[in-house]
Design an enzyme around this catalytic site. Structure first.
Site, short mmCIF file in Angstrom:
data_model
loop_
_atom_site.label_atom_id
_atom_site.label_comp_id
_atom_site.label_asym_id
_atom_site.label_seq_id
_atom_site.Cartn_x
_atom_site.Cartn_y
_atom_site.Cartn_z
N ASN A 9 0.87 -1.18 0.00
CA ASN A 9 0.00 0.00 0.00
C ASN A 9 0.90 1.23 0.00
OD1 ASN A 9 -1.81 2.04 0.48
ND2 ASN A 9 -2.27 1.42 2.59
N TRP A 10 1.02 1.85 -1.17
CA TRP A 10 1.94 3.00 -1.29
C TRP A 10 1.38 4.28 -0.66
CZ3 TRP A 10 3.67 2.61 -7.15
CH2 TRP A 10 4.51 1.50 -7.29
N LYS A 11 0.12 4.25 -0.30
CA LYS A 11 -0.52 5.46 0.26
C LYS A 11 -0.27 6.64 -0.68
CE LYS A 11 -0.08 3.35 4.73
NZ LYS A 11 -0.12 3.47 6.19
N HIS A 94 -9.70 1.38 4.56
CA HIS A 94 -8.42 1.52 5.26
C HIS A 94 -8.61 2.47 6.44
CE1 HIS A 94 -4.30 2.68 6.15
NE2 HIS A 94 -3.96 1.53 5.59
N GLU A 96 -6.96 4.85 7.48
CA GLU A 96 -6.75 6.28 7.17
C GLU A 96 -7.98 6.87 6.49
OE1 GLU A 96 -2.98 5.63 5.25
OE2 GLU A 96 -2.16 5.07 7.20
N GLU A 166 -5.84 -4.83 10.42
CA GLU A 166 -4.81 -3.83 10.67
C GLU A 166 -5.12 -3.08 11.97
OE1 GLU A 166 -2.63 -2.75 6.78
OE2 GLU A 166 -4.28 -1.36 7.05
N GLY A 172 2.20 2.28 10.76
CA GLY A 172 3.14 3.38 10.62
C GLY A 172 3.82 3.78 11.91
N SER A 212 3.12 -2.16 10.26
CA SER A 212 4.57 -2.23 10.46
C SER A 212 5.18 -3.58 10.06
CB SER A 212 4.94 -1.86 11.90
OG SER A 212 4.51 -0.53 12.18
N GLY A 233 2.59 -1.02 4.27
CA GLY A 233 2.73 0.38 3.90
C GLY A 233 4.19 0.74 3.69
N GLY A 234 4.78 1.39 4.68
CA GLY A 234 6.13 1.94 4.60
C GLY A 234 7.16 1.05 3.91
#
Ligand code: PGA
Length: 254
Positions: A9-11, A94, A96, A166, A172, A212, A233-234
Site C-alpha cells: 500500500n503506497w498510500k 483503510h 486512514e 490492521e 506506521g 509495520s 505500507g512503509g
C-alpha cells in the site's frame, strides 16, 4: 491451502518516475502468480502506467473507490473507471480513510458492493484503536466492522474478498502486533466469517495482517495459522524490500 497475498500500500507516496522505477525493478522478479498474489496499490492517476508494465506475476490495485458508479461526485474515482483500466484490486475501509476522511462502516459496506458489482477484488480493512485493545473491546469492534461490511453480500461474492486485519496502533508506528496477537485477531475474524456464512468459506477466505510489516518480521507473521499474507505500507515503498517480502510468502508455499 490458501494462496498467500502480499500487497504494498503506497498510500500518497511516489511520483510517476518513482513508480516507474519501482515497477521496472520488481515486475520481472515476482513469484509465479499461481503460488503467490503480489499486488501494488497506488494513487489512482498512476494505475494506468502500472497496469501497462505489471508483467505476468504482479497485479495492481487502487486504494479507494466511490460507491456510486457515476454522477456529480467531484474528486471521486468510480469502479467502472478502475475496471476499464484493468485494475484488479481495490482497498476498502483503510483506517486512514476511516479516521482522516470519516468513512463509516456503512460507507465500507456500500463500497464493498460497488467493488463486487465492478468485478474488482476488494481488500476490506478492519482494525481496532489502541483504546479498544486496552479496554478489551477488540473483538466487539471487529465484529461490528465485519458484520456491517458484509451486510447483504452473498456467499458467492464474499468468498473472493480479501480481509486485512490492521490494528490502528500498529500502522506506521513501528509497533507491530506480536505474531500471537495478530494471529488471534485474524482467527477471530475467521470465526466471524463462519458465523456469517459457513465453515468452508471461513477456511478459504484470505486474511492479511497489516501494521509495520517489514522484511525482518514477515516470516514469523506468515508462519501463523490464520495469517494468509500482509498489507504493507512503509516497507513496500522500497523495491528490494518488497521483493524480499514477496519471496518470504513464496517460501511459505514450498
Ligand atoms: P505500515 O502501513 O506497514 O506502514 O504500518 C500498513 C497499512 O497502512 O496498510
Amino acid at each position: 491451502m490458501r494462496k498467500p497475498i502480499i500487497a504494498g500500500n503506497w498510500k500518497m507516496f511516489k511520483t510517476r518516475d518513482e513508480a516507474l522505477y519501482f515497477i521496472l525493478k520488481v515486475s520481472t522478479q515476482m513469484p509465479d502468480i499461481e503460488k503467490v498474489d503480489s499486488v501494488v496499490l497506488s494513487q489512482a492517476p498512476l494505475l494506468r502506467d502500472l497496469v501497462k508494465r505489471q508483467g505476468d506475476n504482479l497485479r495492481v490495485g487502487a486504494q479507494n473507490l466511490y460507491f456510486e458508479d457515476e454522477g456529480a461526485f467531484t474528486g471521486e474515482v468510480s469502479g467502472p473507471l478502475l475496471k476499464s483500466y484493468n485494475v484488479d484490486y481495490v482497498v476498502i475501509g483503510h483506517s486512514e480513510r476511516r479516521n482522516v476522511f470519516h468513512e463509516t462502516d456503512t460507507d465500507v459496506n456500500l463500497k464493498l458492493h460497488a467493488a463486487i458489482r465492478n468485478e474488482l477484488i476488494p481488500i476490506v480493512c478492519v482494525g481496532e484503536h489502541l483504546e479498544d485493545r486496552v479496554s478489551q473491546k477488540t473483538n466487539e469492534v471487529l465484529k461490528a466492522q465485519i458484520t456491517k461490511a458484509f451486510e447483504n453480500v452473498s456467499r458467492n461474492d464474499a468468498q473472493n474478498v480479501v480481509i486485512a486485519y490492521e490494528p490502528i496502533w500498529a500502522i506506521g508506528t513501528g509497533r507491530t502486533a506480536t505474531k500471537e496477537i495478530a494471529d488471534e485477531s485474524c482467527g477471530y475474524i475467521r470465526s466471524l466469517m463462519k458465523e456469517l456464512y459457513d465453515e468452508p468459506l471461513a477456511q478459504t477466505i484470505r486474511i492479511q495482517y497489516g501494521g509495520s510489516v517489514k522484511p525482518e518480521n514477515i516470516d514469523e507473521l506468515l508462519a501463523m495459522e490464520n495469517i494468509d499474507g500482509a498489507l504493507i505500507g512503509g516497507a513496500s515503498l522500497d523495491p528490494d524490500k518488497f521483493i524480499t517480502m514477496v519471496k518470504a510468502a513464496l517460501k511459505r508455499t514450498e
